[in-house]
Design a protein around this motif. Sequence first.
Motif, mmCIF file in Angstrom:
data_model
loop_
_atom_site.group_PDB
_atom_site.id
_atom_site.type_symbol
_atom_site.label_atom_id
_atom_site.label_comp_id
_atom_site.label_asym_id
_atom_site.label_seq_id
_atom_site.Cartn_x
_atom_site.Cartn_y
_atom_site.Cartn_z
ATOM 1 N N SER A 14 0.998 -1.289 -0.489
ATOM 2 C CA SER A 14 0.219 0.030 -0.046
ATOM 3 C C SER A 14 0.780 1.302 0.179
ATOM 4 O O SER A 14 1.774 1.403 0.966
ATOM 5 N N THR A 16 0.076 4.377 0.488
ATOM 6 C CA THR A 16 -0.641 5.067 1.451
ATOM 7 C C THR A 16 0.179 5.234 2.820
ATOM 8 O O THR A 16 1.118 5.355 3.410
ATOM 9 N N LYS A 17 -0.020 3.408 2.874
ATOM 10 C CA LYS A 17 1.249 2.674 4.361
ATOM 11 C C LYS A 17 2.559 2.983 3.727
ATOM 12 O O LYS A 17 3.215 3.801 5.014
ATOM 13 N N SER A 37 -0.242 11.987 4.403
ATOM 14 C CA SER A 37 -0.035 10.843 3.538
ATOM 15 C C SER A 37 -1.186 9.893 4.027
ATOM 16 O O SER A 37 -1.156 8.906 3.055
ATOM 17 N N GLN A 38 -1.428 9.750 4.927
ATOM 18 C CA GLN A 38 -2.509 8.467 5.556
ATOM 19 C C GLN A 38 -3.731 9.368 5.650
ATOM 20 O O GLN A 38 -4.006 10.133 6.625
ATOM 21 N N GLY A 39 -5.032 8.982 5.237
ATOM 22 C CA GLY A 39 -6.281 9.564 5.554
ATOM 23 C C GLY A 39 -6.488 9.150 6.714
ATOM 24 O O GLY A 39 -7.635 7.942 6.820
ATOM 25 N N LYS A 101 -12.149 -1.978 5.003
ATOM 26 C CA LYS A 101 -10.868 -2.621 4.704
ATOM 27 C C LYS A 101 -10.997 -4.298 4.390
ATOM 28 O O LYS A 101 -10.995 -5.006 3.574
ATOM 29 N N TRP A 125 -8.925 4.344 -4.747
ATOM 30 C CA TRP A 125 -7.865 3.680 -4.053
ATOM 31 C C TRP A 125 -7.292 2.328 -3.946
ATOM 32 O O TRP A 125 -6.687 1.569 -4.594
ATOM 33 N N VAL A 126 -5.767 2.580 -3.378
ATOM 34 C CA VAL A 126 -5.374 2.085 -3.256
ATOM 35 C C VAL A 126 -5.150 0.690 -3.667
ATOM 36 O O VAL A 126 -4.589 -0.088 -4.507
ATOM 37 N N ASN A 175 -11.907 8.348 -2.062
ATOM 38 C CA ASN A 175 -10.683 8.227 -2.053
ATOM 39 C C ASN A 175 -9.787 7.921 -3.898
ATOM 40 O O ASN A 175 -10.018 6.698 -3.634
ATOM 41 N N TYR A 207 -16.395 6.562 3.497
ATOM 42 C CA TYR A 207 -16.349 8.676 3.591
ATOM 43 C C TYR A 207 -17.837 9.520 3.648
ATOM 44 O O TYR A 207 -18.220 10.136 3.061
ATOM 45 N N LYS A 239 -13.696 6.965 9.908
ATOM 46 C CA LYS A 239 -14.026 7.874 9.444
ATOM 47 C C LYS A 239 -14.485 8.866 10.325
ATOM 48 O O LYS A 239 -14.172 9.855 10.275
ATOM 49 N N TYR A 325 -9.880 14.524 0.867
ATOM 50 C CA TYR A 325 -8.508 14.529 0.150
ATOM 51 C C TYR A 325 -8.772 15.545 -1.032
ATOM 52 O O TYR A 325 -9.564 16.253 -1.433
ATOM 53 N N ARG A 375 -1.476 13.204 -4.412
ATOM 54 C CA ARG A 375 -2.904 13.530 -3.324
ATOM 55 C C ARG A 375 -2.144 13.648 -1.443
ATOM 56 O O ARG A 375 -1.583 13.770 -1.249
HETATM 57 N N1 GLU Z 1 -7.860 4.560 3.614
HETATM 58 C C1 GLU Z 1 -6.643 5.883 4.136
HETATM 59 C C2 GLU Z 1 -5.704 6.025 3.449
HETATM 60 O O1 GLU Z 1 -5.726 5.711 2.008
HETATM 61 C C3 GLU Z 1 -6.011 4.546 5.298
HETATM 62 C C4 GLU Z 1 -4.463 4.396 4.629
HETATM 63 C C5 GLU Z 1 -5.181 3.054 4.428
HETATM 64 O O2 GLU Z 1 -6.108 1.713 4.854
HETATM 65 O O3 GLU Z 1 -4.576 2.926 3.112
HETATM 66 O O4 GLU Z 1 -4.830 6.942 3.344
#
Ligand code: GLU
Length: 406
Positions: A14, A16-17, A37-39, A101, A125-126, A175, A207, A239, A325, A375
């Motif tokens: 990921s 984002t991670k 960087s992290q939502g 998730k 989303w990633v 996202n 969201y 969220k 975002y 983002r």
């Molecule tokens: N969903 C959030 C994001 O896109 C948290 C991190 C993740 O789970 O990917 O930043």
Amino acid sequence: MGILSAKLSAVKPSQTKAMTALAASLKAEGRAIITLSQGEPDFDTPENISRAAINAIQVGHTKYTAVAGITPLREAVVRKFQRENNLTFSTDQITVGCGAKQLLYNALVATLDEGDEVVFPTPCWVSYPEMVKLAGGVPVAVDTRLRDGFILKPEDLRAAITPKTKWLMLNSPSNPTGAVYSRKNLEDLAEVLRDFPNVWVLADDIYEHLVYGDTRFYTMAEVAPDMAGRTLTVNGVSKSYAMTGWRVGYAAGPVELIKAMNTVQGQSTSHTSSISQYAAVEALNGDQSFIQKFRDAFEARRNLVVKLINDIPGLRCESPQGAFYIFVGCQALLGSVTPSGKSLDTDMDFALYLMEEAGVAVVPGSGFLADGFIRVSYASSEQELNGACTAIARAVAKLAKSPKMA
Ligand code: GLU
Ligand code: PMP
């Protein structure tokens, strides 16, 4: 490495991670980094919810629970859908997992055979494409355009569907773009899907509460009741209630699918923490007034960041209707050269430059299958957002045009 499966070798970590972990390691070295960087909301979990968790520990709710989640939580989810979405479910149509998730993942594992296709609009989303691959499926990305507000067009959906298509995954508010599907947008997609009765809808509504101005949230099962028999609606408390670390998500859909998802979960994680489940009961049943407070704060931050980013030459963004975002076009800066002589050829190069030079962590658009963007999460304090935008502006001002740029 010989031990890894062929399936995993196609799966990317990921982004984002990864960007958040890089920011954390630089911080540990003493660098000042602002992490956008992290939502995740910067707010604390509301006090009444934390108290419910403490109470759960004190009264001994510390044992295994039912795989699908404790009955009071599934009842609270049933009420939530009735109250907020005009959707009627029974408790056996609800399952609870470790965040939205895991529910998305459980649904894919429960339904995909090797080679089955999952359609989703990009930017996405990633985790969508990677989860589909992990579950043995084939991700089918359908590009959406900035000029269409990043909304999937019905004709593009129709063109992407094949006899192998199992799911359409939809995320609204989105996202990373913040796009929100209107009632009409969803009706138009439902109209296409009526011609393809074997295609199901995975509605990722995480969201839901974060929509701004006059924008209203709708979900597929509400807008097209005839689609409810083939829609899985996924949501959670991360969220809306500032509960990302508690790991509670929920899903509602046809009993047969929910049962299959429970089998996947019962053979893997069992269930999310009993304590978190009691906290989530309080979140869904208790005082809801802070949702509006969080939303107002996010809206003010959105307005701030959109203005500050658009003031930076070379960066451009729209004002999104939802989520937290901003998806910023950085195409005009690609090809430019940093003070140390490095050429910024990709959005990843630009994101790494911002980390290094500005001390700001963002996620490159390529992680969301959209090159030429970054983002920026604005779920941080106004002070941090101001500081981050000033630092980005300074870093961008140091870039030199290369001869290959017009
Ligand atoms: N969903 C959030 C994001 O896109 C948290 C991190 C993740 O789970 O990917 O930043
Ligand atoms: N869907 C989307 C689009 C997201 O951005 C996230 C972010 N974490 C999730 C699902 C999962 O949320 P969680 O697992 O924290 O409930």
